[in-house]
Design a protein around this motif. Structure first.
Motif, PDB file in Angstrom:
ATOM      1  N   MET A  58       0.836  -1.201   0.000  1.00 43.03           N
ATOM      2  CA  MET A  58       0.000   0.000   0.000  1.00 43.03           C
ATOM      3  C   MET A  58       0.870   1.250   0.000  1.00 43.03           C
ATOM      4  SD  MET A  58      -2.984   1.079   2.737  1.00 43.03           S
ATOM      5  CE  MET A  58      -1.814   1.379   4.083  1.00 43.03           C
ATOM      6  N   PRO A  59       0.679   2.139  -0.975  1.00 42.00           N
ATOM      7  CA  PRO A  59       1.470   3.376  -0.987  1.00 42.00           C
ATOM      8  C   PRO A  59       1.207   4.233   0.250  1.00 42.00           C
ATOM      9  CG  PRO A  59       0.346   3.032  -3.095  1.00 42.00           C
ATOM     10  CD  PRO A  59      -0.223   2.033  -2.137  1.00 42.00           C
ATOM     11  N   ASP A  60       2.211   4.993   0.662  1.00 39.22           N
ATOM     12  CA  ASP A  60       2.038   5.896   1.796  1.00 39.22           C
ATOM     13  C   ASP A  60       1.008   6.981   1.512  1.00 39.22           C
ATOM     14  OD1 ASP A  60       3.921   4.512   3.278  1.00 39.22           O
ATOM     15  OD2 ASP A  60       5.585   5.825   2.696  1.00 39.22           O
ATOM     16  N   SER A  61       0.705   7.194   0.238  1.00 39.16           N
ATOM     17  CA  SER A  61      -0.221   8.256  -0.157  1.00 39.16           C
ATOM     18  C   SER A  61      -1.690   7.891   0.066  1.00 39.16           C
ATOM     19  CB  SER A  61      -0.008   8.607  -1.640  1.00 39.16           C
ATOM     20  OG  SER A  61      -0.098   7.443  -2.453  1.00 39.16           O
ATOM     21  N   VAL A  62      -1.986   6.640   0.442  1.00 40.94           N
ATOM     22  CA  VAL A  62      -3.375   6.234   0.655  1.00 40.94           C
ATOM     23  C   VAL A  62      -3.946   6.958   1.869  1.00 40.94           C
ATOM     24  CG1 VAL A  62      -4.886   4.312   1.286  1.00 40.94           C
ATOM     25  CG2 VAL A  62      -3.132   3.992  -0.464  1.00 40.94           C
ATOM     26  N   GLU A  63      -5.071   7.631   1.666  1.00 38.44           N
ATOM     27  CA  GLU A  63      -5.694   8.393   2.754  1.00 38.44           C
ATOM     28  C   GLU A  63      -7.201   8.175   2.851  1.00 38.44           C
ATOM     29  OE1 GLU A  63      -4.743  12.466   2.054  1.00 38.44           O
ATOM     30  OE2 GLU A  63      -5.872  12.599   0.177  1.00 38.44           O
ATOM     31  N   HIS A  64      -7.733   7.249   2.061  1.00 42.09           N
ATOM     32  CA  HIS A  64      -9.169   6.937   2.116  1.00 42.09           C
ATOM     33  C   HIS A  64      -9.321   5.434   2.305  1.00 42.09           C
ATOM     34  CE1 HIS A  64      -9.738  10.984   0.629  1.00 42.09           C
ATOM     35  NE2 HIS A  64      -9.003  10.692  -0.437  1.00 42.09           N
ATOM     36  N   MET A  65     -10.051   5.049   3.343  1.00 42.88           N
ATOM     37  CA  MET A  65     -10.246   3.631   3.663  1.00 42.88           C
ATOM     38  C   MET A  65     -11.734   3.321   3.707  1.00 42.88           C
ATOM     39  SD  MET A  65      -8.904   1.629   7.061  1.00 42.88           S
ATOM     40  CE  MET A  65      -9.023  -0.146   7.215  1.00 42.88           C
ATOM     41  N   TYR A  66     -12.140   2.390   2.833  1.00 40.04           N
ATOM     42  CA  TYR A  66     -13.524   1.941   2.769  1.00 40.04           C
ATOM     43  C   TYR A  66     -13.548   0.451   3.089  1.00 40.04           C
ATOM     44  CZ  TYR A  66     -14.103   6.369   0.323  1.00 40.04           C
ATOM     45  OH  TYR A  66     -14.092   7.701  -0.017  1.00 40.04           O
ATOM     46  N   ALA A  67     -13.984   0.127   4.285  1.00 39.83           N
ATOM     47  CA  ALA A  67     -13.973  -1.260   4.758  1.00 39.83           C
ATOM     48  C   ALA A  67     -15.371  -1.854   4.704  1.00 39.83           C
ATOM     49  CB  ALA A  67     -13.415  -1.318   6.174  1.00 39.83           C
ATOM     50  N   GLY A  68     -15.427  -3.182   4.823  1.00 39.05           N
ATOM     51  CA  GLY A  68     -16.690  -3.882   4.715  1.00 39.05           C
ATOM     52  C   GLY A  68     -17.647  -3.638   5.870  1.00 39.05           C
ATOM     53  N   HIS A  69     -17.128  -3.155   6.991  1.00 37.20           N
ATOM     54  CA  HIS A  69     -17.969  -2.851   8.156  1.00 37.20           C
ATOM     55  C   HIS A  69     -17.389  -1.632   8.863  1.00 37.20           C
ATOM     56  CE1 HIS A  69     -20.215  -6.593   7.707  1.00 37.20           C
ATOM     57  NE2 HIS A  69     -19.049  -7.160   7.419  1.00 37.20           N
ATOM     58  N   GLY A  70     -18.211  -0.987   9.668  1.00 37.64           N
ATOM     59  CA  GLY A  70     -17.759   0.205  10.382  1.00 37.64           C
ATOM     60  C   GLY A  70     -17.795   1.436   9.506  1.00 37.64           C
ATOM     61  N   GLU A  71     -17.150   2.477   9.982  1.00 43.80           N
ATOM     62  CA  GLU A  71     -17.167   3.759   9.296  1.00 43.80           C
ATOM     63  C   GLU A  71     -16.016   3.859   8.304  1.00 43.80           C
ATOM     64  OE1 GLU A  71     -19.603   6.016   9.756  1.00 43.80           O
ATOM     65  OE2 GLU A  71     -20.524   4.599  11.167  1.00 43.80           O
ATOM     66  N   GLU A  72     -16.234   4.634   7.266  1.00 40.97           N
ATOM     67  CA  GLU A  72     -15.119   4.949   6.371  1.00 40.97           C
ATOM     68  C   GLU A  72     -14.146   5.868   7.111  1.00 40.97           C
ATOM     69  OE1 GLU A  72     -16.669   8.523   3.594  1.00 40.97           O
ATOM     70  OE2 GLU A  72     -17.879   6.698   3.464  1.00 40.97           O
ATOM     71  N   PHE A  73     -12.905   5.892   6.638  1.00 41.20           N
ATOM     72  CA  PHE A  73     -11.881   6.676   7.328  1.00 41.20           C
ATOM     73  C   PHE A  73     -11.074   7.462   6.313  1.00 41.20           C
ATOM     74  CE2 PHE A  73      -7.450   7.085   8.783  1.00 41.20           C
ATOM     75  CZ  PHE A  73      -7.656   7.853   9.932  1.00 41.20           C
ATOM     76  N   HIS A  74     -10.775   8.703   6.673  1.00 41.39           N
ATOM     77  CA  HIS A  74      -9.963   9.568   5.820  1.00 41.39           C
ATOM     78  C   HIS A  74      -8.854  10.164   6.675  1.00 41.39           C
ATOM     79  CE1 HIS A  74     -13.166   9.154   2.869  1.00 41.39           C
ATOM     80  NE2 HIS A  74     -14.015   9.413   3.851  1.00 41.39           N
ATOM     81  N   GLY A  75      -7.618   9.844   6.326  1.00 38.66           N
ATOM     82  CA  GLY A  75      -6.484  10.321   7.113  1.00 38.66           C
ATOM     83  C   GLY A  75      -5.307   9.378   6.953  1.00 38.66           C
ATOM     84  N   ASP A  76      -4.621   9.104   8.053  1.00 41.74           N
ATOM     85  CA  ASP A  76      -3.432   8.268   8.033  1.00 41.74           C
ATOM     86  C   ASP A  76      -3.844   6.797   8.043  1.00 41.74           C
ATOM     87  OD1 ASP A  76      -0.985   7.044   8.305  1.00 41.74           O
ATOM     88  OD2 ASP A  76      -0.302   8.282   9.984  1.00 41.74           O
ATOM     89  N   VAL A  77      -4.162   6.283   6.864  1.00 34.16           N
ATOM     90  CA  VAL A  77      -4.645   4.905   6.758  1.00 34.16           C
ATOM     91  C   VAL A  77      -3.577   3.912   7.211  1.00 34.16           C
ATOM     92  CG1 VAL A  77      -5.421   3.119   5.149  1.00 34.16           C
ATOM     93  CG2 VAL A  77      -6.327   5.451   4.960  1.00 34.16           C
ATOM     94  N   ARG A  78      -2.327   4.190   6.877  1.00 29.67           N
ATOM     95  CA  ARG A  78      -1.266   3.265   7.266  1.00 29.67           C
ATOM     96  C   ARG A  78      -1.244   3.066   8.781  1.00 29.67           C
ATOM     97  NH1 ARG A  78       2.949   0.683   5.273  1.00 29.67           N
ATOM     98  NH2 ARG A  78       2.415   1.465   3.204  1.00 29.67           N
ATOM     99  N   ASP A  79      -1.440   4.118   9.544  1.00 23.71           N
ATOM    100  CA  ASP A  79      -1.430   3.996  10.997  1.00 23.71           C
ATOM    101  C   ASP A  79      -2.588   3.127  11.486  1.00 23.71           C
ATOM    102  OD1 ASP A  79      -0.165   4.800  13.531  1.00 23.71           O
ATOM    103  OD2 ASP A  79      -2.075   5.822  13.904  1.00 23.71           O
ATOM    104  N   VAL A  80      -3.744   3.261  10.849  1.00 22.89           N
ATOM    105  CA  VAL A  80      -4.894   2.432  11.209  1.00 22.89           C
ATOM    106  C   VAL A  80      -4.591   0.961  10.939  1.00 22.89           C
ATOM    107  CG1 VAL A  80      -7.309   1.912  10.680  1.00 22.89           C
ATOM    108  CG2 VAL A  80      -6.552   4.287  10.815  1.00 22.89           C
ATOM    109  N   VAL A  81      -4.008   0.668   9.780  1.00 23.63           N
ATOM    110  CA  VAL A  81      -3.709  -0.710   9.415  1.00 23.63           C
ATOM    111  C   VAL A  81      -2.620  -1.283  10.331  1.00 23.63           C
ATOM    112  CG1 VAL A  81      -2.936  -2.247   7.571  1.00 23.63           C
ATOM    113  CG2 VAL A  81      -4.442  -0.309   7.038  1.00 23.63           C
ATOM    114  N   GLU A  82      -1.617  -0.490  10.646  1.00 24.35           N
ATOM    115  CA  GLU A  82      -0.568  -0.948  11.564  1.00 24.35           C
ATOM    116  C   GLU A  82      -1.145  -1.254  12.943  1.00 24.35           C
ATOM    117  OE1 GLU A  82       2.238   2.230  11.334  1.00 24.35           O
ATOM    118  OE2 GLU A  82       3.363   1.322   9.674  1.00 24.35           O
TER     119      GLU A  82
END
Length: 202
Positions: A163-187
């Motif tokens: 995943m590139p460091d530039s990813v800032e939009h996360m759309y997951a199958g459940h819960g809320e969408e997220f906009h920001g530091d996606v890498r930190d969320v995944v870590e």
């Protein structure tokens, strides 16, 4: 790229089904919400394809209705009677206005794919922002038959590797969408998964 959660108002259990608008209107997962076809028509009269993250029931319950209504193609990793395009790990898929790399991410489901572009990830159920078990970094359940926490951990690690460091939009199958530091969320999700503790303790 405009992305709409077309199952956001569902009153019964469903996944998040995302309509990506733009050059190629694509629905990522179909969900189980009655009336999802009507919601899709609120935004578009043409749907080029439905792309599946995986084929658990909450992701495909309304799939036939959507395919019938829009005469859309079906793209998926696993076999399906209506599949038009088989997607393999590393394939490129256009969703909306962007090109996404498909990453095979088993653990929650053997046929699970995540889709990553320069700005966005559709992560399905393998990693989510929040889901009732954890906020800001959770992961798919692995306590049912055929699921594997070890495979899931490997899959989340694979996402981080690709995943590139530039990813800032996360759309997951459940819960809320997220906009920001996606890498930190995944870590954060990976760290929690690696503890091997039950996601939903009794």
């Amino acid at each position: 790229m405009q992305v709409v959660n077309v199952t956001a108002d569902a009153e019964t259990f469903t996944c998040n089904a995302y309509l990506a608008l733009g050059d190629r209107p694509v629905l990522v997962d179909a969900g189980t919400m009655d009336g999802v076809v009507d919601v899709l028509h609120d935004y578009t009269d043409m749907l080029d394809a439905v792309v599946l993250t995986h084929q658990h029931g909450d992701h495909v319950g309304e799939l036939d209705a959507v395919l019938d209504e829009f005469d859309a193609e079906l793209a998926a990793y696993g076999p399906h009677p209506r599949r038009d395009q088989a997607i393999a790990d590393g394939d490129t898929v256009q969703i909306g206005d962007e090109e996404f790399e498909a990453i095979h991410t088993p653990g929650h489901a053997d046929d699970h794919l995540s889709f990553v572009s320069d700005s966005t990830i559709f992560s399905g159920d393998v990693v989510v922002h929040d889901d009732g078990a954890f906020d800001y970094g959770s992961f798919g359940r692995t306590d049912m038959a055929g699921q594997s926490r070890e495979e899931l951990i490997e899959s989340i690690s694979e996402i981080l590797d690709r995943m590139p460091d530039s990813v800032e939009h996360m759309y997951a199958g459940h819960g809320e969408e997220f906009h920001g530091d996606v890498r930190d969320v995944v870590e954060t999700a990976l760290e929690r998964a690696e503890k091997r503790e039950p996601k939903y303790p009794e």
